[in-house]
Design a protein around this motif. Structure first.
Motif, short mmCIF file in Angstrom:
data_model
loop_
_atom_site.label_atom_id
_atom_site.label_comp_id
_atom_site.label_asym_id
_atom_site.label_seq_id
_atom_site.Cartn_x
_atom_site.Cartn_y
_atom_site.Cartn_z
N LEU A 107 -133.61 -36.70 -59.57
CA LEU A 107 -133.77 -35.78 -58.44
C LEU A 107 -132.48 -35.74 -57.63
O LEU A 107 -131.94 -36.79 -57.27
CB LEU A 107 -134.95 -36.24 -57.57
N GLN A 108 -132.02 -34.52 -57.34
CA GLN A 108 -130.76 -34.35 -56.63
C GLN A 108 -130.99 -33.74 -55.25
O GLN A 108 -131.97 -33.05 -55.01
CB GLN A 108 -129.81 -33.46 -57.45
N GLU A 109 -130.06 -33.98 -54.36
CA GLU A 109 -130.13 -33.50 -52.98
C GLU A 109 -130.21 -31.98 -52.89
O GLU A 109 -130.84 -31.44 -51.97
CB GLU A 109 -128.91 -34.01 -52.20
N ASP A 110 -129.63 -31.28 -53.85
CA ASP A 110 -129.67 -29.82 -53.79
C ASP A 110 -131.10 -29.28 -53.92
O ASP A 110 -131.39 -28.16 -53.49
CB ASP A 110 -128.74 -29.18 -54.82
N ALA A 125 -148.58 -38.77 -51.12
CA ALA A 125 -147.54 -39.27 -52.02
C ALA A 125 -146.37 -39.83 -51.22
O ALA A 125 -145.81 -40.89 -51.56
CB ALA A 125 -147.08 -38.16 -52.96
N GLU A 126 -146.04 -39.14 -50.14
CA GLU A 126 -144.95 -39.62 -49.29
C GLU A 126 -145.30 -40.98 -48.68
O GLU A 126 -144.48 -41.90 -48.65
CB GLU A 126 -144.69 -38.60 -48.19
N ARG A 127 -146.54 -41.13 -48.21
CA ARG A 127 -146.96 -42.43 -47.63
C ARG A 127 -146.90 -43.54 -48.67
O ARG A 127 -146.44 -44.66 -48.37
CB ARG A 127 -148.37 -42.32 -47.05
N ARG A 128 -147.37 -43.26 -49.88
CA ARG A 128 -147.32 -44.28 -50.94
C ARG A 128 -145.87 -44.65 -51.28
O ARG A 128 -145.57 -45.82 -51.52
CB ARG A 128 -148.03 -43.79 -52.20
N CYS A 129 -145.01 -43.66 -51.31
CA CYS A 129 -143.59 -43.96 -51.60
C CYS A 129 -142.95 -44.73 -50.45
O CYS A 129 -142.12 -45.61 -50.69
CB CYS A 129 -142.84 -42.67 -51.90
N LEU A 130 -143.34 -44.43 -49.22
CA LEU A 130 -142.83 -45.19 -48.08
C LEU A 130 -143.29 -46.65 -48.15
O LEU A 130 -142.51 -47.57 -47.86
CB LEU A 130 -143.30 -44.58 -46.77
N GLY A 189 -140.76 -50.00 -48.64
CA GLY A 189 -140.73 -51.21 -47.83
C GLY A 189 -140.59 -52.47 -48.67
O GLY A 189 -140.11 -53.49 -48.19
N GLU A 190 -141.02 -52.41 -49.92
CA GLU A 190 -140.93 -53.57 -50.82
C GLU A 190 -139.77 -53.48 -51.79
O GLU A 190 -139.11 -54.46 -52.08
CB GLU A 190 -142.23 -53.70 -51.62
N GLU A 191 -139.58 -52.30 -52.33
CA GLU A 191 -138.52 -52.06 -53.31
C GLU A 191 -137.84 -50.75 -52.92
O GLU A 191 -138.40 -49.68 -53.15
CB GLU A 191 -139.11 -51.94 -54.73
N PRO A 192 -136.68 -50.81 -52.29
CA PRO A 192 -136.05 -49.61 -51.76
C PRO A 192 -135.89 -48.49 -52.79
O PRO A 192 -135.52 -48.73 -53.94
CB PRO A 192 -134.68 -50.10 -51.28
N LEU A 193 -136.20 -47.28 -52.34
CA LEU A 193 -136.07 -46.08 -53.15
C LEU A 193 -134.86 -45.29 -52.69
O LEU A 193 -134.39 -45.46 -51.56
CB LEU A 193 -137.32 -45.20 -53.00
N ARG A 194 -134.41 -44.39 -53.52
CA ARG A 194 -133.33 -43.50 -53.10
C ARG A 194 -133.87 -42.58 -52.01
O ARG A 194 -134.97 -42.03 -52.13
CB ARG A 194 -132.81 -42.68 -54.27
N PRO A 195 -133.13 -42.39 -50.93
CA PRO A 195 -133.60 -41.57 -49.82
C PRO A 195 -134.01 -40.15 -50.22
O PRO A 195 -134.89 -39.55 -49.61
CB PRO A 195 -132.44 -41.56 -48.84
#
Length: 193
Positions: A92-95, A139-144, A148-154
């Motif tokens: 997934l890219q920022e664009d 999905a956003e809440r689950r990813c957040l 908190g445990e294993e950092p994701l790409r912003p």
């Protein structure tokens, strides 16, 4: 991602664990698997919205643009799920976040400012857009929680956040283009004791 499923059932998950793309085995209720599941649920709901939009687009103008904008989101959600399943994979890219923001801005220009709270309804398509919006927030809440445990790409979190915004605006745009009134929230009235 050259892996292909040659067999649907493997029996390796019968005891409550699943494998990730990096070879780890984790419980099926691990935050990473929960996040993958919520993204998958969102993708499924989005597929339903797109199928209904495509069917309705043949009957009237204005809805095919929504299919064009939302269709690629299914693929990007699959990319996002791939990143969750294979932590070293980056697709997934920022664009893509920028693409969603541009669609939001374009659609909001057509809609004008929101002056009331609205409820999910008015038509099946509008309601389904809001189902997708709420699923995107989940999905956003689950990813957040996973972050908190294993950092994701912003970019993953930004994409889900912006996608939920896009789906909200899509619901409003569908109502407008279908010519159905939005369902406005009505506050409860106080009764005298």
């Amino acid at each position: 991602m050259g892996n292909r499923l040659s067999k649907i059932y493997t029996r390796t998950g019968d005891r409550g664990e699943t494998g990730l793309g990096d070879g780890r085995r984790v419980p099926k209720d691990h935050p990473r698997v929960e996040a993958i599941g919520e993204v998958d649920g969102l993708n499924s709901q989005l597929g339903l919205l797109l199928a209904d939009l495509a069917e309705q687009a043949t009957r009237g103008p204005g809805l095919s643009e929504l299919v064009e904008v939302l269709g690629p989101c299914q693929h990007r959600l699959f990319d996002l799920g791939g990143e969750l399943a294979m932590p070293v994979y980056q697709a997934l890219q920022e664009d893509e976040v920028t693409r969603l923001e541009q669609a939001i801005d374009r659609w909001n220009d057509e809609l004008g400012p929101l002056e009331n709270f609205i409820l999910p309804g008015g038509s099946r398509l509008v309601a389904q857009a809001h189902v997708c919006r709420s699923q995107a927030r989940g999905a956003e809440r689950r990813c957040l929680a996973l972050d908190g445990e294993e950092p994701l790409r912003p970019v993953l979190l930004a994409y889900l956040n912006r996608l939920s915004d896009l789906l909200f605006v899509a619901g409003r745009l569908i109502a407008r283009r279908q010519g159905v009134p939005e369902v406005l929230w009505q506050a409860a009235t106080k009764t005298a004791d």
